[in-house]
Design an enzyme around this catalytic site. Structure first.
Site, short mmCIF file in Angstrom:
data_model
loop_
_atom_site.label_atom_id
_atom_site.label_comp_id
_atom_site.label_asym_id
_atom_site.label_seq_id
_atom_site.Cartn_x
_atom_site.Cartn_y
_atom_site.Cartn_z
N SER A 1 0.64 -1.16 -0.14
CA SER A 1 0.11 -0.02 0.04
C SER A 1 1.00 1.22 -0.15
CB SER A 1 -0.83 0.04 1.41
OG SER A 1 -1.72 -1.02 1.26
N HIS B 1 -2.62 -3.77 -6.64
CA HIS B 1 -3.13 -3.17 -5.21
C HIS B 1 -4.67 -3.49 -5.00
CE1 HIS B 1 -3.83 0.16 -2.13
NE2 HIS B 1 -3.51 -0.71 -1.46
N GLU C 1 -5.71 -1.46 -8.09
CA GLU C 1 -4.83 -0.71 -8.97
C GLU C 1 -3.69 -1.37 -9.40
OE1 GLU C 1 -5.27 3.32 -6.31
OE2 GLU C 1 -4.18 1.80 -5.28
N ASN D 1 -5.63 5.97 -2.36
CA ASN D 1 -5.18 6.31 -0.87
C ASN D 1 -4.46 7.64 -0.86
OD1 ASN D 1 -5.92 4.21 0.22
ND2 ASN D 1 -4.27 2.99 0.11
#
Ligand code: NAI
Length: 287
Positions: free
Chosen positions: A121, A142, A154, A192
């Site tokens: 992450s 991801h 992702e 994120n």
């Protein structure tokens, strides 16, 4: 990605790895899962069984489909079991030293044409790729938590990632029934990167006394149509996990939007981590 009969490898059978393995097997891929201990592998299998039992109860899958999914997964503690894999997804603990060492060791085991994907992450995919013999075949993949339910993946293109690797991972994500987006290797990738400043703002607004935790969540749910309030989300993610991620993004960019509000640190110091410690913003903390 064409299924040529070669398995997909998953290294790290924790919360994410066991979920990712379930998704791959449910989509018909043969999976080889590797972790360091049988205790971790058994814990992962229990999580898989619990999840699939829930799916059967809700009528999402049949018992036969559950058994077929579990039957496609073999587990072990030796990386050598991945020698034949066409794709390996690493989901080991989020520590650069552990991942770098793992990527180096995988380089001596994997087939020359295998693609290596990382579920990190917050770590640099570019920094990880340099430990592989062929960095062009390394990228991020991801998944979001829980991977069985979240439709987005992702595909993270490191500076060294080759076009065919990106293409392979896009097709692989689609084969899982996921919706891939290709994003560059920047702190937070895409989702994120947008989420962290938002959560930081929310925590600061709460600390400034703009609203109670419950009102703040209600306002966002009803005012913006989000399925979950941001403080509920923080409790679910883990206050410590968000603090770690936003601190890493701040260290990497010095962008003040990522600077963690002081209350976040205090919450972690008080062990108010959210669901995992039984107390967070919405579980008794300051409501
Ligand atoms: P976890 O702590 O639940 O699982 C990590 C697993 O890796 C453990 O089973 C551990 O025994 C194993 N492991 C550690 N070193 C190993 C090694 N050298 N070889 C093989 N296995 C090893 O962690 P979690 O939450 O599943 O996270 C895994 C990765 O997924 C991390 O990179 C994390 O950043 C990423 N991620 C986590 C999300 C989350 O919400 N938990 C969401 C998206 C990505």
């Amino acid at each position: 990605m064409a299924d040529d009969g070669r398995p997909v490898g998953v290294v790290g059978f924790g919360a994410m790895g066991s979920g990712i393995a379930t998704v791959c097997a449910a989509a018909g891929h043969t999976v080889v899962a590797v972790d360091t201990t049988w205790a971790a592998l058994d814990a992962g299998l229990r999580r898989q069984r619990d999840f699939l039992a829930g799916s059967v109860e809700r009528g999402k899958i049949t018992e036969a489909e559950r058994d077929a999914t579990l039957g496609r997964i073999t587990r072990g503690t030796e990386l050598a079991a991945l020698a034949d894999a066409r794709l390996v997804i690493e989901a080991v603990v989020e520590r650069a030293d552990v991942k770098h060492e793992l990527v180096g060791r995988l380089g001596t085991v994997l087939a020359h044409d295998a693609v290596l994907a990382t579920n990190t992450s917050a770590l640099s995919v570019t920094g990880l790729a340099r430990h592989a013999p062929d960095p062009e075949r390394v990228a991020g993949l991801h998944f979001f938590n829980p991977p069985q339910l979240m439709p987005l993946v992702e595909v993270v293109r490191a500076l060294q990632t080759g076009d065919s690797t990106v293409q392979t991972l896009v097709e692989f994500a689609e084969s899982l029934g996921k919706r891939p987006v290709v994003v560059p290797d920047r702190p937070g990738f895409l989702v994120n990167r947008l989420l962290m400043p938002y959560l930081n703002d929310v925590v600061q607004a709460y600390d400034d006394g703009l609203a109670s935790a419950a009102d703040l969540d209600t306002a966002i749910r009803l005012g913006l149509g989000h399925p979950m309030g941001p403080l509920e989300l923080l409790d679910l993610i883990g206050v410590d996990v968000h603090l770690h991620a936003t601190t890493a993004a701040y260290d990497a960019t010095r962008d003040p939007r990522f600077a963690p509000p002081p209350l976040l640190t205090r919450m972690v110091e008080a062990d108010r981590l959210g669901a995992k410690s039984g107390r967070g913003f919405r579980e008794g903390a300051g409501e």
